[in-house]
Design a protein around this motif. Structure first.
Motif, short mmCIF file in Angstrom:
data_model
loop_
_atom_site.label_atom_id
_atom_site.label_comp_id
_atom_site.label_asym_id
_atom_site.label_seq_id
_atom_site.Cartn_x
_atom_site.Cartn_y
_atom_site.Cartn_z
N LEU A 30 0.84 -1.21 0.00
CA LEU A 30 0.00 0.00 0.00
C LEU A 30 0.87 1.26 0.00
CD1 LEU A 30 -2.68 -1.20 2.56
CD2 LEU A 30 -3.11 -0.60 0.18
N HIS A 31 1.97 1.21 0.75
CA HIS A 31 2.88 2.35 0.80
C HIS A 31 3.44 2.64 -0.59
CE1 HIS A 31 6.74 4.22 2.76
NE2 HIS A 31 6.17 5.01 1.88
N ALA A 32 3.89 1.59 -1.28
CA ALA A 32 4.46 1.78 -2.61
C ALA A 32 3.41 2.30 -3.60
CB ALA A 32 5.03 0.44 -3.10
N SER A 33 2.18 1.79 -3.49
CA SER A 33 1.12 2.25 -4.39
C SER A 33 0.79 3.72 -4.15
CB SER A 33 -0.13 1.39 -4.17
OG SER A 33 -1.20 1.87 -4.96
N MET A 34 0.72 4.12 -2.87
CA MET A 34 0.40 5.52 -2.55
C MET A 34 1.53 6.45 -3.00
SD MET A 34 -0.19 7.29 1.16
CE MET A 34 1.57 7.46 1.38
N ALA A 35 2.79 6.05 -2.74
CA ALA A 35 3.92 6.88 -3.16
C ALA A 35 3.93 7.04 -4.68
CB ALA A 35 5.22 6.27 -2.66
N ALA A 61 -5.41 17.47 -2.46
CA ALA A 61 -5.81 16.89 -1.16
C ALA A 61 -7.23 16.37 -1.22
CB ALA A 61 -5.67 17.95 -0.06
N MET A 62 -8.12 17.09 -1.92
CA MET A 62 -9.51 16.64 -2.04
C MET A 62 -9.61 15.35 -2.87
SD MET A 62 -11.43 20.30 -2.58
CE MET A 62 -13.04 19.54 -2.63
N GLU A 63 -8.67 15.14 -3.78
CA GLU A 63 -8.66 13.89 -4.55
C GLU A 63 -7.97 12.77 -3.77
OE1 GLU A 63 -6.69 14.78 -8.18
OE2 GLU A 63 -8.21 16.19 -8.89
N PHE A 64 -6.93 13.13 -3.01
CA PHE A 64 -6.12 12.13 -2.31
C PHE A 64 -6.86 11.52 -1.12
CE2 PHE A 64 -3.19 11.03 1.08
CZ PHE A 64 -2.24 10.26 0.44
N GLN A 65 -7.49 12.36 -0.31
CA GLN A 65 -8.02 11.88 0.97
C GLN A 65 -9.17 10.87 0.82
OE1 GLN A 65 -8.67 15.41 3.30
NE2 GLN A 65 -6.48 15.66 3.70
N VAL A 144 2.39 6.30 6.98
CA VAL A 144 1.66 7.53 7.34
C VAL A 144 2.53 8.76 7.11
CG1 VAL A 144 0.63 8.79 9.28
CG2 VAL A 144 0.13 6.35 8.98
N SER A 145 3.82 8.66 7.45
CA SER A 145 4.72 9.81 7.24
C SER A 145 4.86 10.14 5.76
CB SER A 145 6.09 9.51 7.83
OG SER A 145 6.00 9.31 9.22
N ALA A 146 4.80 9.12 4.90
CA ALA A 146 4.90 9.36 3.46
C ALA A 146 3.71 10.17 2.94
CB ALA A 146 5.01 8.03 2.71
N ALA A 147 2.56 10.04 3.62
CA ALA A 147 1.39 10.84 3.22
C ALA A 147 1.49 12.27 3.73
CB ALA A 147 0.11 10.18 3.74
N GLY A 148 2.30 12.49 4.78
CA GLY A 148 2.53 13.84 5.30
C GLY A 148 1.26 14.58 5.62
N GLU A 149 1.21 15.83 5.19
CA GLU A 149 0.08 16.71 5.50
C GLU A 149 -1.17 16.37 4.70
OE1 GLU A 149 0.02 19.30 7.93
OE2 GLU A 149 1.66 17.98 8.46
#
Length: 325
Positions: A30-35, A61-65, A144-149
């Protein structure tokens, strides 16, 4: 003794290893897919904590969250639940099953002391559990840190998922859950009542701990104009209200905001709400907050409390086993 403990708990340890391997693989994927998604959209600059909130970052952010926030929170919830599950399903039956089946009598007639027997069983189950929690916590925190703000961190360090699943707290919660489960199992002598009691006690303790948090860290009072809104800085808000000219907090019954058109049914809107509120005897507004930078202090204070309590519970378990016939 170690070989006997391994034979007794090998199925449980194999299941724990399966949880560890499956969890690491799932979180890494999941981390690799999100990055990859963030890089593909060219939005790495929106992840940094100090990133300027441009219109493009807000749109992303509205698309990501909607796509990633729930999986990220589910990962954190897994770290939050893991110490509870290990306390209920590993620690509570650890000695209760031996006492219920009467197999402890055979051990007590051998040359091995009861404390040594207990230490071998606890080490055989607790050490792999600690490794599992620490490795999975590291994997989830890195994700979670890779998603940051853009992810859960945007809600500040004091939300329970961010606070209780980072730093030393998962380890402290595991020690406490394990000590509580072992003690209740030894005292109740039956696995099922011990597991139910452990789960209920852990839920109550965690609820109490959430309410005790504000008392474990110094509170800072911030004073602003009477019409100022609540600041969104990531600080934990403990209390807020209005002040009179002498700087004393005003009772809610004396605060008449409607008279200045700042709430609800006012019929007259004032161009200067601060001046109007001062005419009503409201000189300022206060917010008592725990600053965001104090979150690690709060975590280590809770770690000390839960860690010490976990050790004391294991000592109490050893004392009960010495009294056991």
């Amino acid at each position: 003794m170690i070989w006997v403990a391994w034979r007794q708990h090998r199925a449980q340890l194999i299941a724990l290893a399966a949880v560890l391997v499956t969890g690491v693989i799932a979180v890494s994927a999941l981390h690799a897919s999100m990055a990859g998604y963030i890089a593909e959209q060219g939005m790495r600059g929106c992840v940094a904590p100090a990133a300027e909130r441009s219109a493009e970052c807000l749109r992303f952010a509205m698309e990501f969250q909607p796509r990633w926030l729930d999986p990220l929170k589910a990962g954190q919830a897994g770290i939050l639940a893991l110490p509870v599950l290990l306390g209920v399903f590993s620690a509570a039956p650890l000695f209760a099953r031996e006492i219920e089946n009467g197999t402890h009598v055979l051990v007590f007639t051998q040359s091995v002391s009861r404390v040594r027997w207990m230490a071998a069983k606890v080490a055989m189950v607790l050490v792999p559990a600690l490794i599992t929690v620490v490795v999975l916590q590291f994997a989830v925190q890195r994700w979670v840190s890779a998603a940051g703000e853009l992810g859960p961190l945007t809600s500040g360090p004091f939300t329970f998922l961010n606070l209780d699943t980072s730093g030393p707290l998962p380890v402290a919660h595991l020690l406490f859950s394990f000590g509580l489960g072992a003690l209740l199992g030894t005292a109740l002598k039956r696995p099922l009542p011990a597991m139910i009691s452990t789960l209920g006690a852990l839920v109550v303790v965690r609820a109490v701990a959430t309410n005790v948090h504000p008392h474990l860290s110094p509170v800072r009072r911030e004073v602003s104009g009477p019409s100022a809104s609540t600041p969104d800085t990531g600080d934990s808000l403990v209390d807020s209200g209005y002040l009179d000219a002498a700087g004393n907090p005003l009772p809610d019954a004396q605060v008449r905001l409607n008279a200045c058109g700042t709430r609800g049914s006012a019929t007259e809107a004032y161009q200067d709400p601060d001046a109007c509120l001062r005419e009503q005897g409201i000189a300022g507004r206060f917010h008592d907050v725990i600053p965001a930078e104090h979150a690690p202090v709060l975590q280590w204070a809770e770690f000390a409390l839960f860690g010490a309590a976990g050790v004391l519970l294991l000592v109490a378990t050893a004392w009960l086993l010495r009294k056991q016939h």
